[in-house]
Design an enzyme around this catalytic site. Structure first.
Site, PDB file in Angstrom:
ATOM      1  N   PRO A   1      11.997  -4.159   1.221  1.00 48.48           N
ATOM      2  CA  PRO A   1      13.207  -3.432   0.785  1.00 48.48           C
ATOM      3  C   PRO A   1      13.317  -2.074   1.456  1.00 48.48           C
ATOM      4  CG  PRO A   1      12.051  -4.375  -1.105  1.00 48.48           C
ATOM      5  CD  PRO A   1      11.151  -4.559   0.080  1.00 48.48           C
TER       6      PRO A   1
ATOM      7  N   GLY B   1      16.137  -1.703   6.465  1.00 43.29           N
ATOM      8  CA  GLY B   1      17.333  -1.613   7.302  1.00 43.29           C
ATOM      9  C   GLY B   1      17.971  -2.941   7.638  1.00 43.29           C
TER      10      GLY B   1
ATOM     11  N   GLU C   1     -10.970  16.716  -7.622  1.00 41.75           N
ATOM     12  CA  GLU C   1     -10.196  16.638  -6.380  1.00 41.75           C
ATOM     13  C   GLU C   1     -11.033  17.108  -5.196  1.00 41.75           C
ATOM     14  OE1 GLU C   1      -7.530  15.027  -6.437  1.00 41.75           O
ATOM     15  OE2 GLU C   1      -7.296  14.986  -8.611  1.00 41.75           O
TER      16      GLU C   1
END
Length: 611
Positions: A208, A211, A429
């Site tokens: 999806p 283009g 992190e």
């Protein structure tokens, strides 16, 4: 005349006639009751001052007087005698002549006849108009009933904004396949001389947003031939036979306009495999598909009609629809690579105020996996951010912020975090970032690490692949490096705090899924060897990807689980040792995050001493 006014013309005429009839009826309502009088009686009333108005008919033969108490007096006189002079002759004084309003009626006899005739004709016109309106409504309903099986395809005309191949970028190979179709429509003799025939169908396949519909619009703009566009779901209706009727009507219209193009978007809505339902399938959908198969390649198909269809589920289409002679070409419209994304960016920034410092190649490097629709949304988000900041141009920082907003979610700076939670997130992190930097075989390039909450996460470590290799060329070491990186956050929590949180749940899911795929599908296990397990036949009636057959025994299943667990444990021990050996770097990155909240690529490299 506007269509809305044309459809309501008869009701408007009927309303006007009713108003006119009511006005005429009001105008011709009876006045005060008239009494026959003599001239002497009229003169006496005038001298007493009781007369309010005197009117004489246009022919001068009838005189009508109205008294102050609203009585009417009517008398007949000679038409040649002047009324005022007659009253003077009978003794009316000059002062008495000034006490009433005198006028002569000037309505022609023909106008009186027309007025009275129209007064009686209006009811007949109203009744006739009402019946005409009722019959037209009934006829309109009958027309709608008969048009139920007609095609609802939209025909692209010259007034429609034209999209050409210059507006499509990032899929050059797909464009070349379609350029030949356009050339065949424009110059068929070139191919006919060599014995080539026009392709009957072109299937555009891709994820999806890649283009596919845009390519179809470009074909319509380049070819300059009639172009019929519709969706596959428009064929499917509640009543059996309607879809097949619409297919016939569509191809009949197309044959009359040949050479032309039919574009069917989301063809999987009507082209699914037949006989795949639990109850024998949807008869209406299967009849529609059968009719489409016949129209595309039946006995009478010698017409220059090209069918272009788009789908992101080619695996569920019926084999009869996919064979040569129906869809002769399958054009894959995949997600663009680095050069393709840069070309798409150039298309979408066209006509927008772009700052001189914008580096589209750098933006393209940070958007791996983005489709054309994603890139269009990226540029639009940057423009919105520029308008929000009251800027006149879109600069590099705005594009960067738009990428982060799309990829990571919007920042939630208003979310309150305790110092303890903030420290845990910082080390979590930092563990991801340090593990990725010290595991070069993973092929990950850090873009940004932040402890600002984004979306559902408390912090984010954002890295992109250094090279855009296809999944088939990914090595075993690279996948093991990815697992090490995913487990870095949990390992950092355990090393620093001696405990773990639930924040690594998503990391564990992704690491476990990758390890299971390596063992069961890719054969990357020394214990099992190069064997793939699991039947992925994707049965349609079970929802295809929702079910997977099992072609191995319980003993093999135990070995698979053991190998997956072994791979996860090995990777976890590896990243734990890696972070312990580089504890000083881990602490520096975490402390920098606590101070600045966000580190970009260059700042992270300086802290890690990797310059």
């Amino acid at each position: 005349m506007p269509k809305s006014l044309r459809n309501n013309l008869i009701p408007l005429i009927l309303i006007a006639l009713v108003v006119a009839y009511a006005a005429m009826a009001f105008a011709q309502r009876p006045g005060p009751r008239a009494e026959d009088a003599t001239l002497n009686q009229l003169v006496n009333e005038i001298n007493k001052g009781n007369i309010r108005t005197i009117s004489v008919s246009a022919d001068g033969t009838t005189l009508r007087a109205t008294t102050g108490d609203n009585r009417a007096m009517v008398l007949n006189k000679e038409p040649t005698v002047d009324t005022i002079q007659l009253l003077r002759n009978y003794g009316v004084t000059a002062e008495a002549l000034k006490t009433f309003d005198y006028r002569v009626e000037s309505v022609p006899i023909l106008a009186q006849l027309l007025s009275s005739g129209l007064f009686y004709l209006l009811p007949i016109l109203l009744i006739g108009g009402f019946f005409l309106f009722t019959m037209r409504r009934a006829q309109s309903g009958a027309d709608q009933a008969f048009s139920f099986g007609r095609s609802r395809a939209k025909r692209i005309t010259s007034e429609t904004p034209v999209v050409t191949f210059n507006d499509v970028a990032g899929c050059e190979e797909s464009k070349m396949e379609l350029v030949e179709v356009v050339e065949f429509l424009k110059n068929p003799e070139k191919f006919i001389q060599l014995g080539a025939r026009i392709p009957k169908g072109v299937l555009l396949v891709g994820p999806p947003g890649s283009g596919k519909t845009l390519l179809a619009k470009a074909v319509a703009g380049e070819a300059g031939v009639p172009f019929f566009s519709l969706s596959g779901s428009e064929f499917v209706e509640l009543f059996v036979g309607v879809g097949a009727s619409r297919v016939r009507d569509l191809f009949d219209q197309a044959k009359k306009s040949a050479p032309c193009i039919i574009f069917i978007d989301e063809i999987d809505a009507v082209g699914r495999q037949r006989g795949a339902g639990l109850g024998g399938g949807n008869d209406e959908r299967e009849q529609t598909l059968n009719q489409m198969l016949v129209e595309m390649d039946g006995f009478n198909t010698d017409t220059n009609v090209i069918v272009i269809a788009a789908t992101n589920r080619p695996d569920i289409l019926d084999p009869a629809l996919m064979r040569p002679g129906r869809f002769d070409r399958r054009v894959v419209v995949d997600a663009p690579d680095l050069l393709g994304r840069e070309a798409i960016l150039k298309v979408h920034v066209r006509g927008k105020p772009i700052a001189p410092d914008v580096d589209l190649k750098a933006i393209a490097k940070q958007t791996p996996g983005f489709t054309g629709a994603d890139i269009e949304n990226l540029v639009n988000e940057a423009a919105i951010l520029a308008a929000r900041a009251n800027k006149k141009e879109i600069d590099q920082n705005l594009l960067q912020e738009a990428i982060e907003k799309i990829a990571l979610g919007p920042e939630r700076k208003s979310r309150l975090m305790t110092p303890r939670d903030k420290e845990v997130v910082a080390y979590h992190e930092a563990g991801h970032a340090v593990a990725a930097a010290l595991t070069p075989e993973a092929g990950l390039s850090l873009q940004k690490v932040t402890i600002i909450p984004r979306g559902p996460t408390g912090g984010t470590t954002w890295y992109t692949p250094e090279t855009e290799d296809m999944i088939g060329s990914r090595t075993r070491k690279a996948m093991e490096g990815n697992i090490v990186t995913l487990l870095g956050g949990r390992a950092a929590e355990e090393i620093v705090f001696g405990d773990v949180t639930a924040g690594a749940a998503n990391d564990l899911d992704r690491a476990s899924e990758l390890a299971r795929v390596m063992v069961r599908q890719y054969g990357m296990s020394d214990e099992i060897g190069p064997v793939s397990f699991g039947e992925r036949n994707e049965m349609v009636f079970l929802g295809r990807e929702l079910a997977e057959g099992r072609n191995y025994s319980e003993k093999v299943a135990e070995i698979i689980d053991s190998e997956v667990s072994k791979l996860i444990r090995t990777s976890y021990d590896r990243v734990r040792k890696l972070l312990i050996d580089n504890r000083d770097r881990l602490n520096k990155v975490a402390q920098a995050l606590l101070e600045k909240e966000t580190l970009d690529r260059e700042e992270f490299k300086v802290i890690m001493g990797m310059n």
